[in-house]
Design an enzyme around this catalytic site. Sequence first.
Site, PDB file in Angstrom:
ATOM      1  N   HIS A   1       0.832  -1.208   0.000  1.00 31.77           N
ATOM      2  CA  HIS A   1       0.000   0.000   0.000  1.00 31.77           C
ATOM      3  C   HIS A   1       0.870   1.263   0.000  1.00 31.77           C
ATOM      4  CE1 HIS A   1      -3.363  -2.652   1.317  1.00 31.77           C
ATOM      5  NE2 HIS A   1      -2.399  -3.217   2.029  1.00 31.77           N
TER       6      HIS A   1
ATOM      7  N   SER B   1      14.816  21.809 -15.907  1.00 30.49           N
ATOM      8  CA  SER B   1      13.686  22.685 -16.185  1.00 30.49           C
ATOM      9  C   SER B   1      14.178  23.940 -16.900  1.00 30.49           C
ATOM     10  CB  SER B   1      13.019  23.050 -14.859  1.00 30.49           C
ATOM     11  OG  SER B   1      12.382  24.295 -14.940  1.00 30.49           O
TER      12      SER B   1
ATOM     13  N   LYS C   1      16.456  21.726 -11.031  1.00 29.10           N
ATOM     14  CA  LYS C   1      15.687  20.504 -11.271  1.00 29.10           C
ATOM     15  C   LYS C   1      16.439  19.389 -11.969  1.00 29.10           C
ATOM     16  CE  LYS C   1      11.478  20.242 -11.444  1.00 29.10           C
ATOM     17  NZ  LYS C   1      10.486  19.493 -10.759  1.00 29.10           N
TER      18      LYS C   1
ATOM     19  N   GLU D   1       9.395   8.892 -17.389  1.00 30.98           N
ATOM     20  CA  GLU D   1       8.006   9.338 -17.563  1.00 30.98           C
ATOM     21  C   GLU D   1       7.502   9.065 -18.984  1.00 30.98           C
ATOM     22  OE1 GLU D   1       7.516  13.088 -14.599  1.00 30.98           O
ATOM     23  OE2 GLU D   1       8.946  13.313 -16.216  1.00 30.98           O
TER      24      GLU D   1
END
Length: 466
Positions: A154, A275, A281, A288
């Site tokens: 979980h 970024s 970043k 992704e």
Amino acid sequence: MNLRSGRFKGRMTSDAASYTSSLEFDHRIFGADIKCNLAHTLMLQEEGIISPEDAQAIIKALKTLEEDGLEALELDPSVEDIHMAVENYVTRRIGEKAGFMHTAKSRNDQVATDLRIALKEEILVIMEGLVTFIQDIVEMAQGNLETLMVGYTHLQHAQPTTFAHHLLSYSQALKRDYQRLEDAYKRVDLCPLGAAALTTTSFPINRERTAQLLGFSQILENSLDAVSSRDFITETVAALALLGITLSRICEELIIWSSYEFGLLEIGDEYSSTSSIMPQKKNPDVAEVARAKATSIQGELVTILSVTKALPQSYNRDLQEVTPHLWKATDTARDTLQLVHEMLSSVKFNQKRGAELAAANFSTATELADLMVREKQLPFRVAHQIVGRVVSTALEEGLRPDEITSHFLDQISLEVIGEALDIGEELVEKALNPLEVVRSREVPGGPAPIMVQECIQNLKNWMKNK
Ligand code: ARG
């Protein structure tokens, strides 16, 4: 030779011709189509169905085309498809006798044969990619046998484990992905050639011979089935969709584990972006994009299922529209597999953080309950209740797992069952030590280093003959 001139007065409109043409994706079966024509023509010669002179002229022209490549073809949409373009090429070279090449053959059995030839190669490339990926994961696991981390259920801390054990869970899933493709391959590896349009032919062709020349293991026994069926595609794409899920789930973990909050690992710079506005970043863009691309394989599968589900037997032009989805699926699977493989290999696991998380949040509680069962013969449910209370009290009092003593356990057990447990301090300490807990899970499939080592050995043995 214009295919339409016999039956029709005119041409298709150019819009209708482009709309129905498969040339855009037929380049994928160009090589296979030549092979198919070569095998068929040779068989026609061997069986005395066409003259050796005609056969040899056709074969020579096809071999020249093989060398010259796709550019040698006239790929106008009015040509309909690659089969006609190849035939037209041979006709340009040797004249009308090129037409003998099409004796006892239809584009229906031809396209099905071509697709199977081309798909077999694609499947083998992906299977090879899977084996090298599994090999690298196994190497990585070998170096992390005692690298602690917490296992989740979980997405909450559950029990301590090792990075090696977690990695091997990936390799087992990838092994099944391999086996599914290996199994699908057996059914792709069947030859439809000789089915002709749907009911074979009255020429005494030798189907076994063309199947053998083309490297198929067997022929498809029913000619109607041979031209009708595309389940070899559906099945392969289903296996690829499942592979996509394995890869996507790996990506998901790399994404969350590389976040500041988890801080468990760092993905190589080569597989990260930054970024345009936030200079600090480091974004896991490859993971992704792979996560999203893997989804598109599921989309291809659903399209293929839907195109084929209500078709009557035999060839229907709808089948042509299955093909681009097949190639999109194989391309996406192959590229995603390669990138995810490279990206996972670039990962640096933060051992300190892994150990810290494994020790932080009572992931050893199950072992503490097990200790009570083992030492004091308490039923597990009673031990579960005591340890639950131990954890909630420790949380209230701000105690860390390594601050729990035998005396503390006794206080709680007095409250819960009215008796002290009096378990030795050393045993309590051991049960609360994540590395000891991991070492004690010596059951097959468990995270104990010797078990993980065994699993590594089994995988290595399996890979030996791949
Ligand atoms: N382009 C077609 C396909 O991909 C080839 C077979 C055409 N057959 C036909 N009867 N029109 O399926």
